[in-house]
Every structure is written in structure tokens, then in C-alpha cells.
Design a protein around this motif. Structure first.
Motif, PDB file in Angstrom:
ATOM      1  N   SER A   1       0.841  -1.203   0.000  1.00 66.22           N
ATOM      2  CA  SER A   1       0.000   0.000   0.000  1.00 66.22           C
ATOM      3  C   SER A   1       0.873   1.249   0.000  1.00 66.22           C
ATOM      4  O   SER A   1       0.618   2.213  -0.736  1.00 66.22           O
ATOM      5  CB  SER A   1      -0.926   0.008   1.211  1.00 66.22           C
ATOM      6  N   GLU A   2       1.924   1.239   0.816  1.00 65.65           N
ATOM      7  CA  GLU A   2       2.807   2.393   0.860  1.00 65.65           C
ATOM      8  C   GLU A   2       3.619   2.512  -0.434  1.00 65.65           C
ATOM      9  O   GLU A   2       3.900   3.610  -0.899  1.00 65.65           O
ATOM     10  CB  GLU A   2       3.749   2.284   2.058  1.00 65.65           C
ATOM     11  N   ALA A   3       3.976   1.378  -1.020  1.00 64.23           N
ATOM     12  CA  ALA A   3       4.677   1.412  -2.301  1.00 64.23           C
ATOM     13  C   ALA A   3       3.814   2.082  -3.366  1.00 64.23           C
ATOM     14  O   ALA A   3       4.295   2.901  -4.162  1.00 64.23           O
ATOM     15  CB  ALA A   3       5.053  -0.004  -2.733  1.00 64.23           C
ATOM     16  N   ALA A   4       2.510   1.759  -3.385  1.00 66.18           N
ATOM     17  CA  ALA A   4       1.602   2.355  -4.363  1.00 66.18           C
ATOM     18  C   ALA A   4       1.447   3.855  -4.130  1.00 66.18           C
ATOM     19  O   ALA A   4       1.457   4.661  -5.076  1.00 66.18           O
ATOM     20  CB  ALA A   4       0.244   1.671  -4.298  1.00 66.18           C
ATOM     21  N   VAL A   5       1.315   4.247  -2.848  1.00 63.07           N
ATOM     22  CA  VAL A   5       1.160   5.671  -2.541  1.00 63.07           C
ATOM     23  C   VAL A   5       2.420   6.444  -2.921  1.00 63.07           C
ATOM     24  O   VAL A   5       2.351   7.577  -3.408  1.00 63.07           O
ATOM     25  CB  VAL A   5       0.828   5.859  -1.045  1.00 63.07           C
ATOM     26  N   VAL A   6       3.599   5.840  -2.701  1.00 64.08           N
ATOM     27  CA  VAL A   6       4.852   6.474  -3.100  1.00 64.08           C
ATOM     28  C   VAL A   6       4.855   6.755  -4.603  1.00 64.08           C
ATOM     29  O   VAL A   6       5.212   7.860  -5.053  1.00 64.08           O
ATOM     30  CB  VAL A   6       6.058   5.597  -2.718  1.00 64.08           C
ATOM     31  N   ILE A   7       4.436   5.764  -5.388  1.00 62.92           N
ATOM     32  CA  ILE A   7       4.393   5.939  -6.847  1.00 62.92           C
ATOM     33  C   ILE A   7       3.444   7.068  -7.226  1.00 62.92           C
ATOM     34  O   ILE A   7       3.769   7.933  -8.055  1.00 62.92           O
ATOM     35  CB  ILE A   7       3.968   4.620  -7.535  1.00 62.92           C
ATOM     36  N   VAL A   8       2.261   7.089  -6.607  1.00 55.96           N
ATOM     37  CA  VAL A   8       1.268   8.116  -6.934  1.00 55.96           C
ATOM     38  C   VAL A   8       1.794   9.507  -6.582  1.00 55.96           C
ATOM     39  O   VAL A   8       1.710  10.448  -7.385  1.00 55.96           O
ATOM     40  CB  VAL A   8      -0.062   7.848  -6.202  1.00 55.96           C
ATOM     41  N   LEU A   9       2.351   9.653  -5.381  1.00 53.06           N
ATOM     42  CA  LEU A   9       2.859  10.953  -4.957  1.00 53.06           C
ATOM     43  C   LEU A   9       4.007  11.425  -5.850  1.00 53.06           C
ATOM     44  O   LEU A   9       4.116  12.613  -6.178  1.00 53.06           O
ATOM     45  CB  LEU A   9       3.315  10.894  -3.505  1.00 53.06           C
ATOM     46  N   PHE A  10       4.854  10.491  -6.238  1.00 54.92           N
ATOM     47  CA  PHE A  10       5.960  10.860  -7.107  1.00 54.92           C
ATOM     48  C   PHE A  10       5.448  11.330  -8.469  1.00 54.92           C
ATOM     49  O   PHE A  10       5.925  12.332  -9.021  1.00 54.92           O
ATOM     50  CB  PHE A  10       6.915   9.683  -7.285  1.00 54.92           C
ATOM     51  N   LEU A  11       4.457  10.630  -9.002  1.00 53.24           N
ATOM     52  CA  LEU A  11       3.891  11.025 -10.289  1.00 53.24           C
ATOM     53  C   LEU A  11       3.183  12.375 -10.201  1.00 53.24           C
ATOM     54  O   LEU A  11       3.277  13.204 -11.117  1.00 53.24           O
ATOM     55  CB  LEU A  11       2.912   9.953 -10.779  1.00 53.24           C
ATOM     56  N   VAL A  12       2.475  12.615  -9.091  1.00 48.65           N
ATOM     57  CA  VAL A  12       1.818  13.913  -8.902  1.00 48.65           C
ATOM     58  C   VAL A  12       2.868  15.020  -8.840  1.00 48.65           C
ATOM     59  O   VAL A  12       2.703  16.090  -9.430  1.00 48.65           O
ATOM     60  CB  VAL A  12       0.955  13.899  -7.621  1.00 48.65           C
ATOM     61  N   GLY A  13       3.964  14.764  -8.131  1.00 48.77           N
ATOM     62  CA  GLY A  13       5.044  15.747  -8.061  1.00 48.77           C
ATOM     63  C   GLY A  13       5.625  16.054  -9.427  1.00 48.77           C
ATOM     64  O   GLY A  13       5.865  17.224  -9.764  1.00 48.77           O
ATOM     65  N   GLU A  14       5.858  15.003 -10.235  1.00 46.80           N
ATOM     66  CA  GLU A  14       6.383  15.216 -11.588  1.00 46.80           C
ATOM     67  C   GLU A  14       5.395  16.002 -12.442  1.00 46.80           C
ATOM     68  O   GLU A  14       5.784  16.857 -13.236  1.00 46.80           O
ATOM     69  CB  GLU A  14       6.678  13.868 -12.245  1.00 46.80           C
ATOM     70  N   LEU A  15       4.107  15.707 -12.273  1.00 48.35           N
ATOM     71  CA  LEU A  15       3.081  16.406 -13.041  1.00 48.35           C
ATOM     72  C   LEU A  15       3.068  17.890 -12.686  1.00 48.35           C
ATOM     73  O   LEU A  15       3.048  18.755 -13.572  1.00 48.35           O
ATOM     74  CB  LEU A  15       1.709  15.783 -12.771  1.00 48.35           C
TER      75      LEU A  15
ATOM     76  N   ALA B   1       8.023  10.153   3.198  1.00 45.09           N
ATOM     77  CA  ALA B   1       9.413  10.411   2.816  1.00 45.09           C
ATOM     78  C   ALA B   1       9.517  10.941   1.385  1.00 45.09           C
ATOM     79  O   ALA B   1      10.413  11.733   1.069  1.00 45.09           O
ATOM     80  CB  ALA B   1      10.241   9.137   2.969  1.00 45.09           C
ATOM     81  N   ILE B   2       8.599  10.496   0.524  1.00 44.14           N
ATOM     82  CA  ILE B   2       8.658  10.960  -0.865  1.00 44.14           C
ATOM     83  C   ILE B   2       8.443  12.470  -0.946  1.00 44.14           C
ATOM     84  O   ILE B   2       8.895  13.131  -1.881  1.00 44.14           O
ATOM     85  CB  ILE B   2       7.615  10.214  -1.742  1.00 44.14           C
ATOM     86  N   LEU B   3       7.758  13.040   0.074  1.00 46.16           N
ATOM     87  CA  LEU B   3       7.547  14.482   0.087  1.00 46.16           C
ATOM     88  C   LEU B   3       8.851  15.247   0.276  1.00 46.16           C
ATOM     89  O   LEU B   3       8.943  16.426  -0.059  1.00 46.16           O
ATOM     90  CB  LEU B   3       6.559  14.865   1.192  1.00 46.16           C
ATOM     91  N   ALA B   4       9.860  14.586   0.852  1.00 47.74           N
ATOM     92  CA  ALA B   4      11.157  15.233   0.995  1.00 47.74           C
ATOM     93  C   ALA B   4      11.769  15.532  -0.361  1.00 47.74           C
ATOM     94  O   ALA B   4      12.632  16.394  -0.487  1.00 47.74           O
ATOM     95  CB  ALA B   4      12.103  14.353   1.808  1.00 47.74           C
ATOM     96  N   ASP B   5      11.318  14.776  -1.379  1.00 43.23           N
ATOM     97  CA  ASP B   5      11.823  15.043  -2.732  1.00 43.23           C
ATOM     98  C   ASP B   5      10.780  15.746  -3.590  1.00 43.23           C
ATOM     99  O   ASP B   5      10.953  16.899  -3.975  1.00 43.23           O
ATOM    100  CB  ASP B   5      12.247  13.750  -3.414  1.00 43.23           C
ATOM    101  N   THR B   6       9.674  15.072  -3.870  1.00 45.25           N
ATOM    102  CA  THR B   6       8.681  15.665  -4.762  1.00 45.25           C
ATOM    103  C   THR B   6       8.087  16.933  -4.175  1.00 45.25           C
ATOM    104  O   THR B   6       7.876  17.919  -4.881  1.00 45.25           O
ATOM    105  CB  THR B   6       7.564  14.663  -5.085  1.00 45.25           C
ATOM    106  N   GLY B   7       7.793  16.903  -2.870  1.00 44.28           N
ATOM    107  CA  GLY B   7       7.240  18.104  -2.244  1.00 44.28           C
ATOM    108  C   GLY B   7       8.216  19.259  -2.310  1.00 44.28           C
ATOM    109  O   GLY B   7       7.842  20.389  -2.642  1.00 44.28           O
ATOM    110  N   ALA B   8       9.484  18.983  -2.003  1.00 42.06           N
ATOM    111  CA  ALA B   8      10.493  20.040  -2.061  1.00 42.06           C
ATOM    112  C   ALA B   8      10.688  20.544  -3.481  1.00 42.06           C
ATOM    113  O   ALA B   8      10.852  21.748  -3.713  1.00 42.06           O
ATOM    114  CB  ALA B   8      11.815  19.523  -1.500  1.00 42.06           C
ATOM    115  N   THR B   9      10.639  19.628  -4.452  1.00 42.80           N
ATOM    116  CA  THR B   9      10.806  20.025  -5.857  1.00 42.80           C
ATOM    117  C   THR B   9       9.697  20.971  -6.289  1.00 42.80           C
ATOM    118  O   THR B   9       9.939  21.994  -6.940  1.00 42.80           O
ATOM    119  CB  THR B   9      10.818  18.783  -6.761  1.00 42.80           C
TER     120      THR B   9
END
Length: 715
Positions: free
Chosen positions: A174-188, A687-695
């Protein structure tokens, strides 16, 4: 027999290249091909350019590699025709129709479906979220593998793929899936923000009308503006945008140049006046002779120079690039140690510490840090161009803000550059009209502003001006020629004294110079026969600009070749230090002295001051879009206002402050999540917010610079 073929320059539009990390990845990939050199990657306008020896590498191989990294590739500017990419996202389309948006919605939909079957049908978490996580892992895993083969093993895709695979292995699907979604939203979001920055420059191109009215005798025909040729005559009606750079051959009007130069007040134009493509004709009809093709007009050159400037890395950006190449492997090693040391040394739970180590992999990504500087630079350069401030690169932008002294040329910079004759005085039996006539004859073929003023006055007085024979210039001192068989010299008082034609002290010369006038001595066969005085008035905003610089903590100094009294008269009125009677080499020496005390910006007209402009830390040229102003200096003021220098300093300092904020955001978030991840307070999806969120935060913060407005221009 071996046939040597010169490397050919290829240019591509790379869709999806929205950040500095993307640019670095593509540059590394292209550099691995034999025969590829002089690689330039500009993520701000999504352009890749390089020279390629096609005898060693087929361009198709490079295109295939870039596509394998997940980007669209389309040849530009006559590059080798190719099939491009049917997913080219440079085409105008709604954001939800882009490839990134479709992929994000797909994975998000699979994640929502996983939640539904997990909570509604009781399917175990490991299997319920497996489709979403597995699809994301396959997508990013393929890109990570392609990146590793292309020379970028520590990419964000690698870190996300390893973290996702590890999470699936320990059952945290579940967390793996959420990581993917958050990363894709950040890239978008990153892509949307980058698109907005690019639109700031593209809007300049939209200023030029699509069509133009060409005059063929008495006939008028409409043609595409991009097809206009030099010397064609075009009609510009009141309310029309000017379709090309040109010279007015008939008519008079007020022209609004704000879209091009930032000048807020329409400028009166008449026959012989220059106009720029994209400006607006407000009152009367004009007939123009086209002087530049569409590819070479002022707006096209501004766009080209800004895009080239965005591609050039600033000193801060180069430092961060070097730092990130050391930082990323170190951060990955640290994450690996977090996974194994606590269980091995302290007897911790393997699953717990592997989970925390995987989260640290996401925290480790340097994307936001790498983006912190180029995003701010790109936004600032675009904002500056719209305000009539053309800055040619991040290095120049940073140098302007760090300058402690601004050195100004006088004529044409602090002053209008169009001196007028104020006095003509005879010193002997020769009449004043004859003094002016002799001076005009010698100066007739000179382009110097004083020569132009003398000739203008002589013609206004209807004097018979015949160019002198054997006229020659004595650099920085005098002009000499033969008139009626006699040698006529038009010289500075200093040179006239050196040749013995003028007494050491002349009250009349001193009196006029105290009034801020420039005096030249006219001699006939070595005897002074008269004086001609001219005065060049300061620009209306010069004093305000000097005060503005002082308010920013910057000292101002005038470097002029004019006499000390004239320089002091102008400098005293404006409130700045004066260094007068300087020959070109002495100006360079003054610049060297100032540089020893700190950063120096030199402001000149871009022609006579070229050596001083080059010697300063940053050279700023005055001139409304002139070729010299656009091509020679590190920066150019596209409107004739000294206050533009104040705006440049403000923009530079705002950019430097923005960069510091971005670095603080990037490193601050990582520091916070480093602690919370090790202590177990936050998990993978946070943790993904440390990258995508910061970006995203860094990009949005950089976009604030697009709102920069001049404070020195008032309607």
C-alpha cells in the motif's frame, strides 16, 4: 580512402524535460556516444543541441536512447528528419491530456481500486495494491535501467524503483503504491510549473503579428510576417502591431514599444526612425522599409539570447551540480548502513530498519537541490526580458547583484548622447561663422557626437560645409584636415595646449567648462582662431538612478574622456564621483582599481566602451535593441533609461535571495525527514515528500520571480 566529414549540429525538442536533473541525465547519455561534442541541454525551453560526427554514430541511436529514458524527441531547425514522438508534449494541449497526467490518473485509479478491494472485499493488502505498485515499478524500473546504461545510475527513478521493490518485498504494498502516486503527482506539478516559466518567453514571440501588408506600387497584399524580406515596404495602420524591424520611410506616429523594451510611454516616430517588431502603432499610418527578417528581428534575437542564457550554468549552479554528484552516492551508502547496522550491531528488527532505509533512499534524492538555482535563474531571465532587461546568463545575473561599484560612461549613458552647440567664440580676426564653418568641414565625416552637433549647427545656420581634405583623427585628442590649403585642427583644450595653440590658462574656456560644457579649440595653421562649446544634458532619470543605487549600498563613479570641469559639472548634479580626461587605456586602469575593492559593473553605450565593458565583472550596454547592445555586453538595457541598472540589481538580488530560499527548502525538508525517518515517525509515503514536495515548492518559489516589475519606470 577515408572521407572526413565535419560534425553537424543537431537540435532536438525533448518533451518531458522539466528540471535540471532531467537535463543532467540527458547530457550524460549523449556524452557517451562517440563523435558527440559541445553538448548543450536547456531544460527551460526543452532543447538539446550538440555536434555529431555521423560517421561514428547514427543520430537514430541517440534518439532511441533518449526515448528509452522516458522523453519525447523531435528534431528542430533543419535537423535530420525523424519520426519524432507522437507523445510530444510541447504541442498545445490541456494538462490532463498529457502523458504524465494519463499515467498519474492510471496509477491513482489502480491505487483507489486496491483500497476498495482491500477494505471492501477483504483482499490482503499485499495483493490488493500489487497492480498499482507493480505497474509503477515496471514503468520506473525500465527508466532506471535505461538511465543506468546511459551513465546515470543514481537517478530519482533508481531510488524510487529500489524503494518500491523493497517495500513490496517486505509486504508494504500500500505504501509502495502511494509512493508511486505521490511521485507522479510531483512530476506532473513540476511539468506544469516549468511550462508556465517557458510560456513567459514564448509570449514574446506571440507579440509579432501573423501577417503583414506589403506595398507593391499602389497595390497592397497580405503575406505571412515570417516571409517578409529585407527592403520590402509594409503598411502599418493605426492600432496594428509592427510586423518586422524596420525604418520609417513615410508617415509619423506615436509607437508603443512597451512589449519590446518595457518603455511605458509611447515614443514619437517620424521618417528615418527605427521601429521594432511587436511594438504597437497608436496614431498615424506608417510605411516601413523592412530591415530585419523574422528570424533576425529584435524579438527573435531577445528570445534566442535569453534561451542561450538559460542554458548557461551560473557559478552557484555549477557548485551545486558538483556537490550533488558527491552527495547522492554518500546518501545511498548512508541509507544502506541504516538498513544493516542496527540489526547487526544492536539486534534491531530487520524488517523495521530495511523499511526505514528504503524511506531514506527517497529522502536522499537531490532533485530539489539541483533545481534550486536553475529554476530561479530561468524565471529571472524571462522576467528581465519582459521588463527590457536583457541579461545573458546566470553568471552575469549573479555578478550584477554582487557588484559594489557601478562605473558609468558619460556621453550616451548618463547623458542623452546628443550634444548641442551652445557657444561659438572667435579668438582673433576670424568671424564666428567662419570658426563654425572650419570646424564643420573637418568634422564632416566623423561619427563622434560632438562632430554631429557641430555639423547640425552649421547646417542649421546654412553655412557652406565642404568636407576637409586628408581628414584624420588623433585618437582621443583631435581631428585634423586641410581647408583651402590650410591645416585646420579641432582639438580638446588639453591637446591645443600641448601643441602650443592655446595658453595654459584661458578664462573663457574655464568659464564654459564650469558650466558643464565641452569645449573644442579650432586652430588654423597652428593658431587658435575660435572656440566651440557643446553640452549634453543628463538623462531625465539619471539622478534618480544614482540615488537608487546608493540606497542599495552601491557606489557610483563616472569614467569619462571629457575634461574634468565638464565631468564635475555633470557628476556634481547627479551626485556621483568623477574620473575625467581618461583615455581608453586609463579607463581600463580605473576599472582594475575598482575591481580590487569588490565587484564592478560597467555601463556604457556598447560601442566606444567595449574594452571597459569587457574588463568589468559585468558589462551593461545601453541602447534600444541595437545590434551592438544586444551582442557585445553581458547585459543590455533595451530602453534608454539609466534606472534599468537599478532594476537589474534588484532583480539579481531577488534571484540570489530566491536561490538561498530554495536551497534552504530543499535541505531543510531533507534534514527534517532524515530525523523523522530514522526515528520511525514518518514512513515511505511521507518520505517521498522530501523530494517531490520540495521540488514542487522550489519550482513554485522560483516562479515568483516572473512577477518582477520595474520600480523605476512610471507612466
Amino acid at each position: 580512402m577515408t572521407i572526413n566529414v565535419d560534425p553537424r549540429t543537431l537540435k532536438y525538442r525533448v518533451a518531458g524535460m522539466d528540471c535540471a536533473s532531467c537535463a543532467s541525465k540527458i547530457e550524460a547519455a549523449v556524452s557517451r556516444f562517440a563523435g558527440a561534442e559541445e553538448i548543450t541541454v536547456n531544460f527551460a525551453n526543452q532543447v538539446l543541441a550538440f555536434k555529431l560526427d555521423e560517421a561514428r554514430t547514427n543520430p537514430a541511436s541517440i534518439e532511441k536512447t533518449i526515448k528509452g529514458l522516458g522523453y519525447g524527441v523531435t528534431p528542430l531547425d533543419g535537423a535530420r528528419p525523424g519520426d519524432g514522438d507522437d507523445e510530444d508534449e510541447m504541442a498545445e494541449r490541456a494538462w490532463w491530456r498529457t502523458r504524465k497526467a494519463r499515467l498519474t490518473l492510471l496509477v491513482a485509479g489502480l491505487t483507489v481500486l486496491g483500497a476498495a478491494v482491500h477494505f471492501g472485499a477483504g483482499v490482503p493488502e499485499r495483493w490488493a495494491y500489487m497492480p498499482a505498485a507493480g505497474f509503477g515499478l515496471a514503468f520506473f524500473g525500465r527508466r532506471a535501467w535505461a538511465g543506468a546504461l546511459a551513465g546515470t545510475p543514481f537517478s530519482i527513478e533508481t531510488l524510487v524503483s529500489v524503494a518500491t521493490a523493497g517495500a513490496l518485498a517486505i509486504g508494504a504494498s500500500s505504501e509502495a503504491a502511494v509512493v508511486i502516486v505521490l511521485f507522479l503527482v510531483g512530476e506532473l506539478l513540476e511539468g506544469l510549473a516549468a511550462g508556465r516559466a517557458r510560456a513567459g518567453i514564448r509570449s514574446l514571440a506571440d507579440l509579432v503579428p501573423r501577417t503583414a501588408l506589403v506595398l507593391d506600387g499602389d497595390d497592397t497584399r497580405e503575406v505571412p510576417a515570417e516571409k517578409l524580406e529585407v527592403d520590402q515596404i509594409v503598411l502599418v495602420r493605426p492600432g496594428d502591431r509592427v510586423p518586422a524591424d524596420g525604418e520609417i520611410v513615410e508617415g509619423a506616429s506615436d509607437v508603443d514599444e512597451a512589449p519590446v523594451t518595457g518603455e511605458s510611454v509611447p515614443v514619437a516616430k517620424t521618417v528615418g526612425g527605427r521601429v521594432f517588431a511587436g511594438s504597437v502603432n497608436t496614431t498615424g499610418s506608417l510605411k516601413l522599409r523592412v530591415t530585419k527578417t523574422a528570424a533576425d528581428n529584435t524579438i527573435a534575437r531577445i528570445i534566442r539570447l535569453v534561451e542561450e542564457a538559460q542554458a548557461a550554468k551560473s557559478p552557484t549552479a555549477r557548485f551545486i551540480d558538483r556537490f550533488s554528484k558527491i552527495y547522492t552516492p554518500f546518501a545511498i551508502l548512508f541509507a544502506a548502513l541504516v538498513m544493516v547496522l542496527p540489526p547487526l550491531v544492536l539486534g534491531g528488527d530487520w524488517s523495521t530498519w530495511i523499511y526505514r532505509g528504503l524511506a531514506l533512499l527517497l529522502v536522499a534524492c537531490p532533485c530539489a537541490l539541483v533545481l534550486s538555482t536553475p529554476a530561479a535563474i530561468a524565471s529571472a531571465l524571462a522576467a528581465g526580458a519582459r521588463a527590457g532587461l536583457l541579461i545573458k546568463g546566470g553568471a552575469a545575473l549573479e555578478a550584477i547583484g554582487r557588484a559594489r561599484t557601478v562605473a558609468f560612461d558619460k556621453t550616451g549613458t548618463l547623458t542623452v548622447g546628443q550634444p548641442k552647440v551652445t557657444d561659438v567664440k572667435a579668438l582673433g580676426d576670424v568671424e564666428e561663422a567662419r570658426v563654425l564653418e572650419l570646424a564643420a568641414a573637418v568634422e564632416a565625416r566623423s561619427a563622434h557626437p560632438i562632430a554631429a552637433a557641430i555639423l547640425e549647427r552649421a547646417l542649421a545656420d546654412r553655412l557652406p560645409v565642404k568636407p576637409a581634405l586628408a581628414a584624420r583623427a588623433i585618437a582621443g585628442k583631435a581631428v585634423e584636415g586641410r581647408v583651402g590649403g590650410k591645416v585646420v585642427l579641432v582639438a580638446s583644450p588639453r591637446h591645443a595646449r600641448e601643441v602650443g595653440a592655446l595658453s595654459v590658462e584661458n578664462p573663457l574656456v574655464e568659464s564654459m567648462e564650469r558650466e558643464g560644457k565641452t569645449v573644442v579649440v579650432v586652430t588654423l595653421d597652428g593658431v587658435a582662431v575660435g572656440l566651440v562649446a557643446v553640452r549634453d544634458e543628463p538623462r531625465p532619470d539619471a539622478a534618480t538612478a544614482i540615488r537608487g543605487l546608493s540606497g542599495l549600498g552601491i557606489s557610483s563613479v563616472m569614467l569619462t574622456g571629457d575634461n574634468a570641469r565638464t565631468g564635475e559639472a555633470i557628476g556634481g548634479a547627479l551626485g556621483l564621483t568623477v574620473r575625467a580626461e581618461l583615455l581608453p587605456d586609463q579607463k581600463l586602469a580605473e576599472i582594475a582599481k575598482l575591481k580590487a575593492l569588490g565587484g564592478v559593473a560597467m555601463v556604457g553605450d556598447g560601442i566606444n566602451d567595449a574594452p571597459a565593458l569587457a574588463a568589468a565583472n559585468v558589462g551593461i550596454a545601453m541602447g534600444s535593441g541595437t545590434d551592438v547592445a544586444l551582442e557585445t555586453a553581458d547585459a543590455a538595457l533595451l530602453r534608454e533609461r539609466v534606472g534599468g541598472v537599478v532594476d537589474m540589481v534588484r532583480l539579481s538580488r531577488a534571484t540570489l535571495g530566491n536561490i538561498k530560499q530554495n536551497v534552504a527548502i530543499a535541505l531543510g525538508l531533507k534534514a527534517v525527514f532524515l530525523v523523522t525517518t530514522i526515528t520511525g515517525t514518518t514512513g515511505l509515503w511521507l518520505a517521498i515528500l522530501a523530494d517531490t514536495g520540495a521540488t514542487v515548492l522550489v519550482t513554485l518559489n522560483a516562479l515568483r520571480l516572473l512577477g518582477f516589475r520595474s520600480e523605476t519606470i512610471r507612466p
